[in-house]
Design a protein around this motif. Structure first.
Motif, short mmCIF file in Angstrom:
data_model
loop_
_atom_site.label_atom_id
_atom_site.label_comp_id
_atom_site.label_asym_id
_atom_site.label_seq_id
_atom_site.Cartn_x
_atom_site.Cartn_y
_atom_site.Cartn_z
N ILE A 64 0.91 -1.28 -0.02
CA ILE A 64 0.18 0.06 0.09
C ILE A 64 0.99 1.14 0.13
CG2 ILE A 64 -1.55 1.23 1.25
CD1 ILE A 64 -2.66 -1.30 2.45
N ALA A 65 0.62 2.13 -1.16
CA ALA A 65 1.55 3.41 -1.04
C ALA A 65 0.59 4.57 -0.65
CB ALA A 65 1.79 3.63 -2.51
N LEU A 66 0.96 5.12 0.43
CA LEU A 66 0.14 6.37 1.07
C LEU A 66 1.09 7.65 0.89
CD1 LEU A 66 -1.05 4.79 4.09
CD2 LEU A 66 -2.34 5.65 2.41
N PRO A 67 0.46 8.64 1.17
CA PRO A 67 1.42 10.06 1.10
C PRO A 67 2.69 9.89 1.91
CG PRO A 67 -0.81 10.43 1.07
CD PRO A 67 -1.10 9.05 1.25
N SER A 68 2.56 9.02 3.00
CA SER A 68 3.65 9.02 3.90
C SER A 68 4.53 7.97 3.71
CB SER A 68 3.02 8.83 5.50
OG SER A 68 2.29 7.62 5.52
N LEU A 177 1.91 -1.56 8.79
CA LEU A 177 2.44 -1.38 7.70
C LEU A 177 4.11 -1.45 8.00
CD1 LEU A 177 0.73 1.26 5.20
CD2 LEU A 177 1.03 -1.28 4.93
N PHE A 178 4.76 -2.24 7.28
CA PHE A 178 6.17 -2.40 7.40
C PHE A 178 6.79 -1.80 6.25
CE2 PHE A 178 3.73 -5.43 9.81
CZ PHE A 178 4.48 -5.39 10.99
N LYS A 179 7.93 -1.24 6.27
CA LYS A 179 8.68 -0.72 5.19
C LYS A 179 9.60 -1.68 4.39
CE LYS A 179 8.40 4.03 7.14
NZ LYS A 179 9.26 5.31 7.77
N GLU A 223 -1.82 2.13 -5.21
CA GLU A 223 -1.46 3.49 -4.97
C GLU A 223 -2.42 4.43 -4.72
OE1 GLU A 223 1.84 3.04 -8.55
OE2 GLU A 223 0.10 3.24 -9.23
N LEU A 224 -2.41 4.38 -3.17
CA LEU A 224 -3.40 5.37 -2.79
C LEU A 224 -2.87 6.90 -2.84
CD1 LEU A 224 -4.92 3.27 -0.01
CD2 LEU A 224 -5.77 3.57 -1.93
N ASP A 225 -1.64 6.94 -2.77
CA ASP A 225 -1.11 8.30 -2.93
C ASP A 225 -1.17 8.89 -4.22
OD1 ASP A 225 0.52 6.16 -4.22
OD2 ASP A 225 2.41 7.46 -4.05
N LEU A 226 -1.83 8.34 -5.29
CA LEU A 226 -1.65 9.10 -6.48
C LEU A 226 -3.34 9.28 -6.85
CD1 LEU A 226 0.43 6.98 -8.68
CD2 LEU A 226 1.28 8.79 -7.48
N TRP A 308 -11.77 12.21 -1.79
CA TRP A 308 -11.00 10.94 -1.74
C TRP A 308 -9.67 11.82 -0.81
CZ3 TRP A 308 -9.74 6.23 -1.96
CH2 TRP A 308 -10.64 5.37 -2.49
N ARG A 309 -9.52 12.89 -0.67
CA ARG A 309 -8.35 13.57 0.19
C ARG A 309 -8.95 13.08 1.78
NH1 ARG A 309 -6.87 19.69 0.21
NH2 ARG A 309 -9.14 19.84 1.17
N THR A 310 -10.17 13.38 1.82
CA THR A 310 -10.59 12.81 3.41
C THR A 310 -10.56 11.55 3.37
OG1 THR A 310 -12.38 14.64 3.08
CG2 THR A 310 -12.63 13.01 4.73
N ILE A 311 -10.71 10.62 2.51
CA ILE A 311 -10.81 9.14 2.88
C ILE A 311 -9.24 8.80 2.96
CG2 ILE A 311 -10.87 6.98 1.78
CD1 ILE A 311 -13.55 7.79 0.25
N ILE A 312 -8.26 9.29 2.23
CA ILE A 312 -6.79 8.96 2.31
C ILE A 312 -6.39 9.43 3.64
CG2 ILE A 312 -4.63 9.37 1.53
CD1 ILE A 312 -6.16 7.58 -0.21
N GLY A 313 -6.92 10.46 3.89
CA GLY A 313 -6.72 11.15 5.73
C GLY A 313 -7.00 10.28 6.59
N LYS A 314 -8.06 9.52 6.53
CA LYS A 314 -8.78 8.72 7.50
C LYS A 314 -7.98 7.69 7.64
CE LYS A 314 -12.23 11.23 9.12
NZ LYS A 314 -12.30 11.79 10.59
N ILE A 315 -7.45 6.93 6.41
CA ILE A 315 -6.91 5.73 6.31
C ILE A 315 -5.32 5.82 6.95
CG2 ILE A 315 -5.69 3.83 4.78
CD1 ILE A 315 -8.30 4.25 3.08
N SER A 316 -4.89 7.05 6.45
CA SER A 316 -3.35 7.38 6.80
C SER A 316 -3.28 7.50 8.51
CB SER A 316 -2.85 8.70 6.24
OG SER A 316 -2.93 8.49 4.98
N ALA A 317 -4.40 7.97 9.03
CA ALA A 317 -4.45 8.36 10.52
C ALA A 317 -4.65 6.91 11.04
CB ALA A 317 -5.46 9.13 10.87
N ALA A 318 -5.12 5.87 10.70
CA ALA A 318 -5.17 4.58 11.18
C ALA A 318 -4.14 3.44 10.83
CB ALA A 318 -6.67 3.94 10.77
#
Length: 323
Positions: A64-68, A177-179, A223-226, A308-318
């Motif tokens: 999973i690719a996220l903005p972070s 999530l593991f790098k 690729e959720l970051d895109l 979608w920005r809200t969705i990505i933010g909620k997922i990233s926070a979890a």
């Protein structure tokens, strides 16, 4: 005695053995070919072993690719009746599952007796009941021994209610999530608590998994970051497969992590669900694709990107990132 000319080749000097050189070249070629074949065989063996591992355990590696950042995790699908939902007691926001539980009828204590007025029929009710019974007389229906019982109906309802649902390598409502594959394998072997530990096949996975096995397929890479940037580009630049796959991943994650806001945003009939249906139609080809593209033109790019920005933010926070 005549002196030999310095420019004349020495007649006694042996000619180079060309056959020996050719043999050495052929031997070198054989060694190179053997090494290449051995490496290829090792690669095939590793790939085969990985496929067997995931097929046997019915658990898959996911990227999973996220903005972070980009990370690895695991996902499985099991019957909802066989899973215990992740514990989100530490989360402050209202949970959809808890809300449903509030509306459930509480179990009465064994010593509690609830008395309703209907339990005491009036005299008129009793007389009407007696008359109805007498009218039926001999035509009263007798129960067939083979007729399904109430328990059979309950079992059938439970089977219909059960469905395959996602469960991730998560803990207490947070996605792990593991790098690197190595860090994921280290965690799996550590015996640390997680939501996947309850599924069948987990013990087998713990014993067999190797870092080389953690190689997600294209279908399991998201690729959720895109997504937001792609939506901002406008209808003509939208990547159908990217957005459809992102929707699938977001739905799985929101269910498994019990993210009520994301579940609501992607619920049937919502604007983002309409976007998803139009994308699938447009990607399907034929007349449906033409209609799907027309539907997409009516969906605001800005509204979709904000949602979608809200969705990505909620997922990233979890997400709980692990090195």
């Amino acid at each position: 005695m005549a002196r030999q000319s310095p420019n004349r080749p020495d007649a006694d000097k042996p000619e180079p053995d060309l056959e020996i050189d050719e043999d050495l070249d052929e031997a070198g070629d054989e060694i190179d070919d053997d090494e290449i074949e051995e490496e290829a065989a090792t690669s095939r063996s590793t790939s085969s072993g990985s496929s067997a591992l995931w097929a046997d355990t019915k658990i898959d590696p996911v990227e999973i690719a996220l903005p972070s950042g980009v990370g690895y995790t695991l996902r499985a699908y099991r019957l909802s009746t066989s899973l215990t939902p992740t514990d989100i007691g530490d989360r402050e926001e209202e949970d959809l599952f808890a809300a449903k539980a509030k509306h459930a009828v509480p179990d009465e204590d064994d010593d509690t007796v609830v008395i309703l007025d209907d339990d005491f029929p009036s005299e008129e009710d009793e007389e009407d009941e007696d008359d109805e019974t007498s009218r039926r007389g001999k035509h009263a229906r007798t129960e067939d021994a083979e007729e399904p019982s109430a328990e059979d109906f309950e079992d059938e309802e439970e089977e219909e209610a059960a469905e395959d649902v996602p469960v991730f390598l998560s803990h207490r409502g947070r996605l792990l999530l593991f790098k690197s594959p190595e860090s994921l394998v280290t965690f799996v072997r550590s015996g640390a608590p997680n939501d996947l530990a309850q599924v069948e096949g987990w013990a087998d996975l713990v014993e067999r998994i190797q870092p080389a096995d953690v190689a997600p397929s294209d279908e399991d890479s998201y690729e959720l970051d895109l997504v937001v940037e792609n939506l901002r580009g406008g209808h003509d630049t939208w990547d159908f497969n990217l957005l459809i796959e992102a929707g699938e991943a977001a739905r799985d994650l929101s269910y498994a992590l019990r993210l009520n806001p994301v579940l609501t945003a992607l619920a049937p009939g919502s604007p983002l669900d309409d976007l998803d249906e139009a994308l699938r139609a447009a990607a399907g080809g034929g007349l449906g694709a033409f209609r799907g593209r027309r539907r997409l033109k009516k969906i605001g790019a800005q509204q979709a990107s904000l949602g979608w920005r809200t969705i990505i933010g909620k997922i990233s926070a979890a997400v709980d990132w692990r090195d």
